[in-house]
Design a protein around this motif. Structure first.
Motif, PDB file in Angstrom:
ATOM      1  N   LEU A 123       0.853  -1.185   0.000  1.00  0.00           N
ATOM      2  CA  LEU A 123       0.000   0.000   0.000  1.00  0.00           C
ATOM      3  C   LEU A 123       0.888   1.233   0.000  1.00  0.00           C
ATOM      4  O   LEU A 123       1.868   1.297   0.761  1.00  0.00           O
ATOM      5  N   GLU A 125       0.560   5.170   0.652  1.00  0.00           N
ATOM      6  CA  GLU A 125      -0.386   6.181   1.113  1.00  0.00           C
ATOM      7  C   GLU A 125      -0.475   7.319   0.109  1.00  0.00           C
ATOM      8  O   GLU A 125       0.532   7.725  -0.469  1.00  0.00           O
ATOM      9  N   SER A 127      -1.942   7.227  -2.761  1.00  0.00           N
ATOM     10  CA  SER A 127      -1.933   6.775  -4.155  1.00  0.00           C
ATOM     11  C   SER A 127      -3.008   5.709  -4.324  1.00  0.00           C
ATOM     12  O   SER A 127      -3.700   5.351  -3.375  1.00  0.00           O
ATOM     13  N   ASN A 128      -3.119   5.203  -5.558  1.00  0.00           N
ATOM     14  CA  ASN A 128      -4.111   4.156  -5.821  1.00  0.00           C
ATOM     15  C   ASN A 128      -3.544   2.755  -5.556  1.00  0.00           C
ATOM     16  O   ASN A 128      -4.220   1.770  -5.824  1.00  0.00           O
ATOM     17  N   ILE A 129      -2.315   2.682  -5.062  1.00  0.00           N
ATOM     18  CA  ILE A 129      -1.695   1.370  -4.863  1.00  0.00           C
ATOM     19  C   ILE A 129      -2.182   0.747  -3.559  1.00  0.00           C
ATOM     20  O   ILE A 129      -1.959   1.301  -2.477  1.00  0.00           O
ATOM     21  N   ASN A 130      -2.839  -0.374  -3.682  1.00  0.00           N
ATOM     22  CA  ASN A 130      -3.328  -1.108  -2.520  1.00  0.00           C
ATOM     23  C   ASN A 130      -3.559  -2.533  -2.980  1.00  0.00           C
ATOM     24  O   ASN A 130      -4.544  -2.829  -3.648  1.00  0.00           O
ATOM     25  N   SER A 131      -2.604  -3.409  -2.658  1.00  0.00           N
ATOM     26  CA  SER A 131      -2.670  -4.756  -3.198  1.00  0.00           C
ATOM     27  C   SER A 131      -2.033  -5.734  -2.226  1.00  0.00           C
ATOM     28  O   SER A 131      -1.664  -5.367  -1.117  1.00  0.00           O
ATOM     29  N   LEU A 141       1.329  -2.788 -11.019  1.00  0.00           N
ATOM     30  CA  LEU A 141       0.314  -1.759 -10.786  1.00  0.00           C
ATOM     31  C   LEU A 141       0.821  -0.392 -11.234  1.00  0.00           C
ATOM     32  O   LEU A 141       1.929   0.001 -10.889  1.00  0.00           O
ATOM     33  N   ALA A 143       0.808   3.801 -11.339  1.00  0.00           N
ATOM     34  CA  ALA A 143       0.474   4.927 -10.456  1.00  0.00           C
ATOM     35  C   ALA A 143       1.090   6.193 -11.022  1.00  0.00           C
ATOM     36  O   ALA A 143       1.946   6.146 -11.921  1.00  0.00           O
ATOM     37  N   ARG A 144       0.643   7.317 -10.506  1.00  0.00           N
ATOM     38  CA  ARG A 144       1.184   8.615 -10.918  1.00  0.00           C
ATOM     39  C   ARG A 144       1.123   9.529  -9.705  1.00  0.00           C
ATOM     40  O   ARG A 144       0.119   9.570  -9.002  1.00  0.00           O
ATOM     41  N   HIS A 151       5.790   9.393   0.735  1.00  0.00           N
ATOM     42  CA  HIS A 151       4.619   8.562   1.027  1.00  0.00           C
ATOM     43  C   HIS A 151       5.076   7.325   1.788  1.00  0.00           C
ATOM     44  O   HIS A 151       6.037   6.670   1.388  1.00  0.00           O
TER      45      HIS A 151
END
Ligand code: CUA
Length: 192
Positions: A123, A125, A127-131, A141, A143-144, A151
């Protein structure tokens, strides 16, 4: 005067029997459809929950440090020919490699990560990363990050006694600065 207690005429009795048979046939048919739906749902559910994700990438977790994409010298941030950045990460009990990940702002970042042992959480924080990182599978995954900043990247899946101490940092820096640094190094991390 009609005798109310007398049995119905034969024709009436026959038609009730026909109706009862028809009803029982339709009831059987309806129950069979319900059973079929339940069976299909159970089979589909079991199949879905036991299969890995669609478009899955597999990898031998015992070979991560020895050969292939996730050898230590290949971890960290790498600039691709299309200008995007690929970050390769290995999770193991109880740390991420690299511990500090360096990426440019306003750039497409593709995180490619896997686990060497247990199931870890992945994960970032803000961002859209949560796996999850599952041994044997590669999580890829995109991300930008719009702005430079730091983070936290905690492991958020219980992975053993050292779980709560398992985290890394993602440091987002100015795009021009990052690409200047990447000109003389093939792989980037915060501490080089
Ligand atoms: Cu790794 Cu929790």
């Amino acid at each position: 005067m009609t005798d109310m207690t007398s049995p119905p005429p034969n024709s009436h009795r026959d038609s009730s029997a026909v109706t009862a048979r028809a009803e029982s046939r339709w009831a059987t048919f309806a129950i069979a459809i319900l059973v079929l739906i339940v069976v299909l749902a159970v089979i589909g559910g079991i199949r879905h929950s036991t299969l890995p994700q669609y478009q899955v990438e597999t990898i031998d977790p015992s070979m991560l440090h020895i050969s292939g994409e996730f050898v230590e010298s290949n971890l960290g941030s790498a600039v691709e020919s299309d200008g995007s950045v690929t970050v390769r990460i290995v999770a193991q009990q109880y740390s991420f490699t690299p511990q500090c990940i360096l990426v440019p702002a306003a750039t497409l970042i593709v995180f490619r990560a896997t686990s060497a042992d247990a199931i870890h959480g992945f994960l970032i924080e803000g961002s859209n990363i949560n796996s999850m990182l599952v041994p044997g599978y590669v999580s890829s995954l995109p991300a930008r990050f719009d702005q430079p900043g730091e983070h936290l990247m905690p492991c958020h899946e219980f992975c053993g006694v050292g779980h709560q101490a398992m985290w890394a940092t993602v440091k987002v820096i100015d795009k021009a600065e990052f690409f200047k640094m990447s000109a003389n190094r093939r792989r980037l991390a915060c501490v080089d």
